[in-house]
Motif scaffolding. Structure first.
Motif, PDB file in Angstrom:
ATOM      1  N   GLU A 174       0.863  -1.175   0.000  1.00 40.14           N
ATOM      2  CA  GLU A 174       0.000   0.000   0.000  1.00 40.14           C
ATOM      3  C   GLU A 174       0.901   1.227   0.000  1.00 40.14           C
ATOM      4  OE1 GLU A 174      -2.615   1.118   3.495  1.00 40.14           O
ATOM      5  OE2 GLU A 174      -4.108   0.213   2.157  1.00 40.14           O
ATOM      6  N   ASP A 175       0.792   2.026  -1.060  1.00 34.54           N
ATOM      7  CA  ASP A 175       1.673   3.196  -1.214  1.00 34.54           C
ATOM      8  C   ASP A 175       3.148   2.801  -1.165  1.00 34.54           C
ATOM      9  OD1 ASP A 175      -0.583   4.861  -1.307  1.00 34.54           O
ATOM     10  OD2 ASP A 175      -0.604   5.056   0.876  1.00 34.54           O
ATOM     11  N   GLY A 176       3.462   1.660  -1.763  1.00 33.51           N
ATOM     12  CA  GLY A 176       4.843   1.236  -1.873  1.00 33.51           C
ATOM     13  C   GLY A 176       5.397   0.481  -0.684  1.00 33.51           C
ATOM     14  N   THR A 177       4.656   0.416   0.403  1.00 34.11           N
ATOM     15  CA  THR A 177       5.127  -0.316   1.579  1.00 34.11           C
ATOM     16  C   THR A 177       4.260  -1.556   1.798  1.00 34.11           C
ATOM     17  OG1 THR A 177       3.717   0.970   3.078  1.00 34.11           O
ATOM     18  CG2 THR A 177       5.941   1.801   2.665  1.00 34.11           C
ATOM     19  N   TYR A 178       4.837  -2.547   2.467  1.00 36.30           N
ATOM     20  CA  TYR A 178       4.095  -3.784   2.710  1.00 36.30           C
ATOM     21  C   TYR A 178       2.816  -3.494   3.503  1.00 36.30           C
ATOM     22  CZ  TYR A 178       8.116  -6.620   1.261  1.00 36.30           C
ATOM     23  OH  TYR A 178       9.120  -7.208   0.547  1.00 36.30           O
ATOM     24  N   LEU A 179       1.734  -4.125   3.081  1.00 42.61           N
ATOM     25  CA  LEU A 179       0.481  -4.042   3.825  1.00 42.61           C
ATOM     26  C   LEU A 179       0.545  -5.077   4.937  1.00 42.61           C
ATOM     27  CD1 LEU A 179      -2.410  -2.983   4.174  1.00 42.61           C
ATOM     28  CD2 LEU A 179      -3.160  -4.703   2.516  1.00 42.61           C
ATOM     29  N   ILE A 180       0.657  -4.616   6.165  1.00 40.98           N
ATOM     30  CA  ILE A 180       0.809  -5.503   7.318  1.00 40.98           C
ATOM     31  C   ILE A 180      -0.298  -5.191   8.318  1.00 40.98           C
ATOM     32  CG2 ILE A 180       2.308  -6.178   9.240  1.00 40.98           C
ATOM     33  CD1 ILE A 180       4.696  -5.519   7.495  1.00 40.98           C
ATOM     34  N   THR A 181      -1.067  -6.192   8.681  1.00 46.23           N
ATOM     35  CA  THR A 181      -2.218  -6.001   9.568  1.00 46.23           C
ATOM     36  C   THR A 181      -2.090  -6.878  10.805  1.00 46.23           C
ATOM     37  OG1 THR A 181      -3.434  -7.680   8.318  1.00 46.23           O
ATOM     38  CG2 THR A 181      -3.750  -5.390   7.655  1.00 46.23           C
ATOM     39  N   GLN A 182      -2.969  -6.643  11.747  1.00 43.56           N
ATOM     40  CA  GLN A 182      -2.954  -7.419  12.991  1.00 43.56           C
ATOM     41  C   GLN A 182      -3.849  -8.642  12.853  1.00 43.56           C
ATOM     42  OE1 GLN A 182      -2.662  -5.215  16.512  1.00 43.56           O
ATOM     43  NE2 GLN A 182      -3.586  -6.729  17.846  1.00 43.56           N
ATOM     44  N   GLY A 183      -3.326  -9.790  13.237  1.00 46.87           N
ATOM     45  CA  GLY A 183      -4.089 -11.030  13.140  1.00 46.87           C
ATOM     46  C   GLY A 183      -4.803 -11.362  14.438  1.00 46.87           C
ATOM     47  N   CYS A 184      -5.724 -12.294  14.338  1.00 47.65           N
ATOM     48  CA  CYS A 184      -6.491 -12.729  15.500  1.00 47.65           C
ATOM     49  C   CYS A 184      -5.557 -13.230  16.598  1.00 47.65           C
ATOM     50  CB  CYS A 184      -7.437 -13.862  15.111  1.00 47.65           C
ATOM     51  SG  CYS A 184      -8.436 -13.511  13.666  1.00 47.65           S
ATOM     52  N   PHE A 185      -5.830 -12.826  17.825  1.00 48.98           N
ATOM     53  CA  PHE A 185      -5.097 -13.234  19.023  1.00 48.98           C
ATOM     54  C   PHE A 185      -3.667 -12.675  19.079  1.00 48.98           C
ATOM     55  CE2 PHE A 185      -7.928 -16.885  17.928  1.00 48.98           C
ATOM     56  CZ  PHE A 185      -8.861 -16.714  18.940  1.00 48.98           C
ATOM     57  N   GLY A 186      -3.277 -11.882  18.109  1.00 49.39           N
ATOM     58  CA  GLY A 186      -1.932 -11.308  18.115  1.00 49.39           C
ATOM     59  C   GLY A 186      -1.904  -9.992  18.884  1.00 49.39           C
ATOM     60  N   SER A 187      -0.740  -9.640  19.410  1.00 57.43           N
ATOM     61  CA  SER A 187      -0.608  -8.401  20.180  1.00 57.43           C
ATOM     62  C   SER A 187      -0.069  -7.257  19.337  1.00 57.43           C
ATOM     63  CB  SER A 187       0.328  -8.627  21.378  1.00 57.43           C
ATOM     64  OG  SER A 187       1.646  -8.944  20.936  1.00 57.43           O
ATOM     65  N   ILE A 188       0.500  -7.588  18.165  1.00 52.49           N
ATOM     66  CA  ILE A 188       1.171  -6.601  17.325  1.00 52.49           C
ATOM     67  C   ILE A 188       0.861  -6.916  15.859  1.00 52.49           C
ATOM     68  CG2 ILE A 188       3.465  -5.870  16.483  1.00 52.49           C
ATOM     69  CD1 ILE A 188       4.532  -6.123  19.277  1.00 52.49           C
ATOM     70  N   PRO A 189       0.657  -5.896  15.007  1.00 48.82           N
ATOM     71  CA  PRO A 189       0.460  -6.169  13.578  1.00 48.82           C
ATOM     72  C   PRO A 189       1.710  -6.778  12.960  1.00 48.82           C
ATOM     73  CG  PRO A 189      -0.280  -3.942  14.140  1.00 48.82           C
ATOM     74  CD  PRO A 189       0.472  -4.467  15.324  1.00 48.82           C
ATOM     75  N   ARG A 190       1.589  -7.999  12.443  1.00 45.40           N
ATOM     76  CA  ARG A 190       2.736  -8.655  11.806  1.00 45.40           C
ATOM     77  C   ARG A 190       2.312  -9.479  10.599  1.00 45.40           C
ATOM     78  NH1 ARG A 190       2.235 -11.904  16.649  1.00 45.40           N
ATOM     79  NH2 ARG A 190       3.841 -10.617  17.633  1.00 45.40           N
ATOM     80  N   ASN A 191       1.044  -9.399  10.215  1.00 44.80           N
ATOM     81  CA  ASN A 191       0.553 -10.240   9.129  1.00 44.80           C
ATOM     82  C   ASN A 191       0.731  -9.591   7.764  1.00 44.80           C
ATOM     83  OD1 ASN A 191      -0.191 -12.203  10.899  1.00 44.80           O
ATOM     84  ND2 ASN A 191      -2.369 -12.170  10.423  1.00 44.80           N
ATOM     85  N   TYR A 192       1.674 -10.095   6.985  1.00 39.20           N
ATOM     86  CA  TYR A 192       1.760  -9.734   5.576  1.00 39.20           C
ATOM     87  C   TYR A 192       0.488 -10.254   4.890  1.00 39.20           C
ATOM     88  CZ  TYR A 192       6.730  -8.616   6.098  1.00 39.20           C
ATOM     89  OH  TYR A 192       7.929  -8.050   6.479  1.00 39.20           O
ATOM     90  N   ASN A 193       0.093  -9.626   3.793  1.00 39.64           N
ATOM     91  CA  ASN A 193      -1.143 -10.024   3.119  1.00 39.64           C
ATOM     92  C   ASN A 193      -0.858 -10.682   1.779  1.00 39.64           C
ATOM     93  OD1 ASN A 193      -4.069  -8.751   4.200  1.00 39.64           O
ATOM     94  ND2 ASN A 193      -2.219  -7.995   5.201  1.00 39.64           N
TER      95      ASN A 193
END
Length: 565
Positions: A112-131
């Motif tokens: 997204e806008d040239g940077t990796y789209l990284i979101t927070q996953g279920c039960f996670g404490s920090i956004p680390r999910n690449y899409n």
């Protein structure tokens, strides 16, 4: 009968299987890949039920404070003491390096806008999910393009029906092709990656070929299975199309009602708990968990259907139209706005227009958190037998982090393929007992259609799926789980006849595997007299320290009374 010789046999052609093949081919070994379907369209990895998948890797790219240590701690928290710490640690530590590896194979992670789209996953404490757009399809197709064809034999439309084991050592497999031809595969190492057991349930977010084969094959081979009572369940759309119901939709506080237009939450919530609080909790993660208020979403849906108040397509109704107007300006509406465009495009592509009227939803089986017990080397308790992906247990526990399944396939697919190849290189020649083992197995399998059952296989399968969906999904009780076991016993006794199997050569083996996997799962759920993570006992709603350890079963174990269909 066809006979093949190889160093490494990989059973299952999804993302874990593809990664195992690619890893094994880094060594001077011959590989056979056997799968029930075809590359790129077999198994759960390539089954399109959502627009994108999360892929968890704690490299600190989105949040600098994230690390494999934090990822590991999140896994341990979600597991509620049910995973194997050393295996979970391996997953967390190896995950970051897979991003570059996969990109070298041609996998594209969304930006997204040239940077990796990284979101927070279920039960996670920090956004680390690449899409990953298209779920796991990219993984399988990209890896398959790099297979070394000169040292690989691919057996498509081929179901492995039994693993060959001598003195607790796996030395190959027996199988059957879709046209009825039989095959024996001599192998020095075997990697089991043939998925989970979503096909045991009436509604499932898995394709129809996912029938508990890994668990049944591993169990009959003598391997230990673990955590078979823990499975992910979530909301899915039944009509007008088929898809996951994205969890963030609940942030709108949509109208949810049964066929009599009664609010599904009416009379289902504890005193002091509002349906708005339940839906807000549900918006934060997809899978059902007894640890969260969000559990009352799936509980309320299941109860409305179980009590006979389902709509014409078998579900309950969800209507977002008025909720959208009500929610504008509310804090939770931002989540909807952030996700709406991408998800609505996906829904429309599946024939689902949520703005045209109410849709029907239900509870769906998703992924199994248990499986063949492995160590950090992806080794099972049977020598020469490895497991990865949804076939394996150890990296997950009572709950599983969102984004951890595909990365598990990549991490342990590579580890399994690597160690299977190294194990094969240490051995000389083929095992002389393989032929006699397969001959005996084929003779035994000829009796699988000697049953008295005259009903079509699909009818018998639907009876099992209905019973499991009703009693083993969300609302588990001693009465319901006993009903599951009684159904399994009845179907086992009835057996399959040639007439009921029809012209499907896989039917007798899927029948046997489904009944065995269902029995192991139901017995494990019956024995765990508590609620923990994805396992919810309505008659034992609290967590109990007496059950604070994983349940391990094998055909040698004294606490498993299910037999071996």
């Amino acid at each position: 009968m066809e006979t093949l010789f190889c160093d490494v046999l990989v059973v299952g052609g999804g993302s874990a299987g593809a990664r195992a093949v690619a890893a094994a081919q880094e060594y001077p070994v011959t590989v056979v890949l056997a799968m029930k379907g075809r590359i790129g369209s077999s198994g759960a990895s390539t089954f399109r039920v959502t627009e994108a998948a999360g892929y968890g890797a704690a490299d600190g790219r989105r949040v600098a404070a994230d690390s494999p240590k934090v990822h590991f701690e999140d896994i341990m928290t979600a597991s509620r003491g049910m995973c194997i710490p050393e295996v979970a640690k391996t997953l967390a530590e190896k995950a970051p390096e897979t991003i570059g590896e996969l990109e070298s194979f041609g996998v594209h992670f969304e930006r997204e806008d040239g940077t990796y789209l990284i979101t927070q996953g279920c039960f996670g404490s920090i956004p680390r999910n690449y899409n990953l757009k298209g779920h796991g399809t990219q993984l399988v197709e990209s890896l398959a393009r790099h297979f070394k064809k000169e040292s690989l034999t691919i057996c498509e439309d081929c179901m492995i029906t039994e693993l060959l084991v001598a003195d607790n050592r796996c030395c190959g497999a027996a199988g059957v092709f879709g046209d009825g031809r039989k095959i024996t595969i001599h192998a020095k190492s075997v990697v089991l990656t043939s998925g989970g057991a979503g096909g045991l349930f009436k509604y499932s977010l898995n394709p129809g070929d996912v029938t508990g084969d890994s668990y049944a094959l591993g169990f009959r081979a003598g391997a230990e299975l673990m955590n078979m009572e823990f499975m992910q369940v979530g909301c899915g759309i039944l009509h007008p199309g088929f898809s996951i119901l994205n969890s963030w939709i609940w942030s709108l506080h949509p109208d949810a009602y049964d066929a009599g237009h009664r609010d599904i939450f009416s009379g289902q919530l504890p005193e002091g708990v509002t349906k708005e609080a339940v839906m807000d909790a549900k918006a934060s993660h997809y899978p059902f968990s007894s640890e969260s208020l969000s559990k009352y979403v799936e509980v309320s849906i299941q109860k409305a259907i179980a009590e006979g108040h389902q709509g014409k397509h078998g579900g309950v109704y969800l209507d977002v139209r008025e909720a959208m107007a009500r929610s504008k300006g509310r804090k939770g509406f931002q989540l909807f706005e952030d996700m709406w465009k991408l998800t609505n495009e996906w829904y429309l592509s599946r024939g689902i227009d949520v703005m045209a009227g109410p849709i029907e939803i239900a509870d769906f089986a998703h992924a199994i958190n248990g499986g063949v017990r492995i160590n950090p080397r992806a080794e099972s308790t049977v020598s020469g037998l490895y497991a990865a992906g949804e076939a394996a247990s150890g990296p997950h526990g009572a709950d599983r982090l969102g984004g951890n399944m595909l990365v598990t396939c990549m991490v342990f697919g590579k580890i399994a393929g690597t160690n299977a190849a190294e194990n094969a290189l240490e051995k000389n020649g083929t095992d002389p007992v393989t032929d006699s083992l397969s001959d005996g197995i084929f003779k035994q399998q000829e009796t699988l259609t000697n049953g008295s059952g005259g009903r079509p296989w699909n009818t018998m399968k639907e009876e099992l799926q209905e019973t499991m969906w009703k009693n083993m999904m969300v609302l588990r009780t001693e009465k319901g789980l006993t009903e599951c076991l009684e159904c399994i016993g009845k179907l086992s006794g009835e057996g399959l006849s040639e007439k009921s199997a029809g012209d499907n050569p896989f039917a007798p083996f899927e029948y046997r595997n489904m009944l065995l996997a269902a029995r192991i799962m139901a017995e494990s759920a019956l024995e765990r007299r508590e609620s923990r993570g994805s396992h919810y006992r309505e008659d034992y709603p609290a967590e109990n320290r007496e059950y604070a350890k994983p349940r391990i079963v094998s055909k040698q174990s004294s606490d498993f009374s299910g037999g071996t269909p």
